[in-house]
Write an enzyme that holds these catalytic residues in place. Structure first.
Site, mmCIF file in Angstrom:
data_model
loop_
_atom_site.group_PDB
_atom_site.id
_atom_site.type_symbol
_atom_site.label_atom_id
_atom_site.label_comp_id
_atom_site.label_asym_id
_atom_site.label_seq_id
_atom_site.Cartn_x
_atom_site.Cartn_y
_atom_site.Cartn_z
ATOM 1 N N GLY A 70 -9.594 4.222 2.800
ATOM 2 C CA GLY A 70 -9.364 3.218 3.968
ATOM 3 C C GLY A 70 -8.487 2.109 3.160
ATOM 4 O O GLY A 70 -8.270 1.816 2.010
ATOM 5 N N THR A 71 -7.846 1.477 4.455
ATOM 6 C CA THR A 71 -7.113 0.333 3.952
ATOM 7 C C THR A 71 -7.566 -0.946 3.058
ATOM 8 O O THR A 71 -7.176 -1.439 2.247
ATOM 9 C CB THR A 71 -6.253 -0.324 5.044
ATOM 10 O OG1 THR A 71 -7.336 -0.643 6.175
ATOM 11 C CG2 THR A 71 -5.293 0.656 5.839
ATOM 12 N N GLY A 95 -4.894 -1.029 17.246
ATOM 13 C CA GLY A 95 -5.699 -2.083 17.123
ATOM 14 C C GLY A 95 -4.943 -3.179 17.819
ATOM 15 O O GLY A 95 -3.785 -3.525 17.602
ATOM 16 N N ASN A 104 -1.655 -4.750 16.023
ATOM 17 C CA ASN A 104 -1.732 -4.727 14.669
ATOM 18 C C ASN A 104 -0.657 -3.770 13.889
ATOM 19 O O ASN A 104 -0.858 -2.657 14.175
ATOM 20 C CB ASN A 104 -3.204 -4.514 14.097
ATOM 21 C CG ASN A 104 -3.463 -4.814 12.645
ATOM 22 O OD1 ASN A 104 -2.503 -5.334 12.139
ATOM 23 N ND2 ASN A 104 -4.654 -4.393 12.263
ATOM 24 N N GLN A 123 -5.306 3.760 -6.605
ATOM 25 C CA GLN A 123 -6.604 4.008 -5.711
ATOM 26 C C GLN A 123 -6.817 5.603 -5.891
ATOM 27 O O GLN A 123 -5.999 6.497 -5.326
ATOM 28 C CB GLN A 123 -6.125 3.804 -4.130
ATOM 29 C CG GLN A 123 -7.356 4.150 -3.202
ATOM 30 C CD GLN A 123 -6.680 4.033 -1.702
ATOM 31 O OE1 GLN A 123 -5.579 4.207 -1.347
ATOM 32 N NE2 GLN A 123 -7.858 3.666 -0.732
ATOM 33 N N ALA A 150 -0.135 4.449 -1.665
ATOM 34 C CA ALA A 150 -0.979 5.685 -2.267
ATOM 35 C C ALA A 150 -1.107 6.753 -1.462
ATOM 36 O O ALA A 150 -1.656 7.767 -1.969
ATOM 37 C CB ALA A 150 -2.317 4.984 -2.758
ATOM 38 N N GLY A 151 -0.829 6.747 -0.094
ATOM 39 C CA GLY A 151 -1.251 7.648 0.827
ATOM 40 C C GLY A 151 -0.586 9.069 0.475
ATOM 41 O O GLY A 151 0.660 8.976 -0.103
ATOM 42 N N HIS A 190 28.328 26.683 4.975
ATOM 43 C CA HIS A 190 29.412 27.340 5.413
ATOM 44 C C HIS A 190 29.179 27.451 7.040
ATOM 45 O O HIS A 190 28.089 27.938 7.395
ATOM 46 C CB HIS A 190 29.518 28.989 4.959
ATOM 47 C CG HIS A 190 29.750 29.041 3.739
ATOM 48 N ND1 HIS A 190 30.691 28.714 2.736
ATOM 49 C CD2 HIS A 190 28.675 29.514 2.693
ATOM 50 C CE1 HIS A 190 30.290 28.797 1.718
ATOM 51 N NE2 HIS A 190 29.079 29.638 1.529
ATOM 52 N N LEU A 219 0.776 -1.296 0.071
ATOM 53 C CA LEU A 219 0.073 -0.033 -0.043
ATOM 54 C C LEU A 219 0.798 1.233 0.106
ATOM 55 O O LEU A 219 1.602 1.532 0.861
ATOM 56 C CB LEU A 219 -0.998 0.099 1.310
ATOM 57 C CG LEU A 219 -1.556 -1.383 1.442
ATOM 58 C CD1 LEU A 219 -2.655 -1.133 2.536
ATOM 59 C CD2 LEU A 219 -2.632 -1.394 0.178
#
Length: 394
Positions: free
Chosen positions: A83-84, A135, A160, A78, A8-9, A309, A6
């Site tokens: 969402g995932t 989670g 998770n 996507q 795409a974020g 510098h 994944l």
């Protein structure tokens, strides 16, 4: 076996660093963040990599092409980040067997990824002291019996980490997830369905890092730079001294009088010195310049940026094509001993780090003798004035 990565974020919490590059393509040691996940999948024996892309997708396509390390690569788009489960479902047409889903902006220890690929079905579980913000898996005799989001009374301390080995049947289930109260299609709904129909094993993840904010990008580089082996392919001149694990790539130059204490990586086209001091876990990306009398400590300096510098930069992230004027000094420690705080999406947020410097956006420039306070963020194209002390985000 396919691996769905994944990527795409938009990475809004990483702004301004993700102004024109997707978060998974930010640099971590010698490759983009997402490439560490892809490499782990390749080493585990994946047959096909499927990258789910969206924001600034071309950067991912350009890096991985149609084949990566001999493994075929596909891209699923996507269009909206909903969402995932929605992201993984975009890859449905490429899934015809068991498949693994991995977050492209997380780092996992390689042994855990190997074990995940070898076990079906399975989820990655990481032990934390306080699982309440995550989670959390309910686990009995090594098998997952449930997952609860951000519980007040967690059933375990194993959380998770967004790493899943799903059976082939779950590919269709991705498209059947209903919208959650948060307004997203959650992949944990698929996890719960798999749990209800299969014996799902919990794979111990010994090390994991979700890279969502600038200080976590710094931590990711600390992790991966420490894994490099010393290699000197570029030019090291005169009495320059390299200590510890240092990589100087072909096309990089280290001038006389420079001291580099690793772990440090000087990428192709970078030029260091003379008389500069580079220490800690430091990445000097392609075509960067660190000049005379400059000290850079535990910092990521992205492509094309210059610290020319007599400046000090510590525990910071410098975006691409930025320029720190002569005498720029970065503070990286609060005198009250508290953790440094940074504004993320409008909220002051603790970095959890006693030492953290600044985040400098793409193309930002500081004037001569600028002082930057710990936790300051300079947005893309920001400017300071000569002798200015910057204590607020610019």
């Amino acid at each position: 076996m396919q691996a769905v990565v994944l990527a795409a974020g938009e990475g809004t919490r990483m702004r301004p660093l993700t102004e024109s590059v997707p978060k998974p393509m930010l640099p971590v040691a010698d490759r983009p963040l997402v490439a560490h996940t892809a490499d782990a999948a390749v080493e585990a024996g994946v047959d096909r990599l499927v990258f789910v892309v969206g924001y600034e997708a071309q950067a991912v396509r350009d890096h991985f092409g149609g084949s990566y390390r001999g493994v075929p690569v596909e891209y699923a788009v996507q269009e909206e980040q909903l969402g995932t489960a929605h992201a993984a479902a975009a890859a449905r047409e490429y899934l015809d067997d068991d498949f693994v889903v991995l977050n492209g902006d997380d780092l996992y220890d390689d042994a855990a990824i190997e074990a995940l690929f070898a076990t079906s079905p399975a989820v990655g579980a990481y032990e934390v002291e306080d699982p309440r913000p995550y989670g959390v898996f309910d686990i009995e005799d090594g098998h997952v019996t449930g997952v609860v989001e951000k519980p007040d009374d967690p059933p375990s301390n194993r959380v998770n980490v967004g790493a899943y080995h799903f059976p082939a049947a779950a590919a269709d289930w991705l498209t059947e997830v209903e919208l959650s109260e948060r307004g997203e299609y959650e992949i944990t709904d698929v996890v719960e369905r798999v749990i209800s129909e299969y014996a799902v094993e919990a794979i111990d993840v010994e090390r994991w890092l979700g890279v969502g904010r600038p200080w976590e990008l710094l931590e990711a580089n600390e992790w991966k730079l420490a894994e490099l082996d010393s290699r000197i392919d570029g030019e090291v001149k005169g009495d320059a001294e390299l200590r510890g694990t240092v990589v100087v790539e072909e096309g990089a130059t280290v001038e006389p009088g420079v001291v580099i204490e690793g772990p440090a990586l000087v990428r192709s086209g970078a030029d260091v010195g003379p008389n500069a001091y580079v220490r800690g876990a430091t990445l000097l990306a392609e075509d960067t310049h660190v000049g005379h009398g400059v000290e850079v400590k535990n910092t990521v300096v992205m492509t094309g940026s210059n610290v020319p510098h007599v400046s000090y930069v510590g525990d910071s992230v410098i975006g691409p094509d930025a320029n720190l004027g002569a005498g720029t000094q970065v503070a990286n420690l609060r005198h009250d001993g508290e953790d440094v705080r940074v504004t993320v999406k409008g909220e002051r947020t603790s970095t959890g780090r006693r030492k953290f410097g600044v985040v400098v956006g793409p193309r930002a420039k500081t004037a001569i003798n600028t002082s930057l306070n710990a936790g300051v963020v300079l947005s893309a194209d920001a400017r300071t004035t000569p002798g200015e002390s910057v204590t607020r985000d610019r």
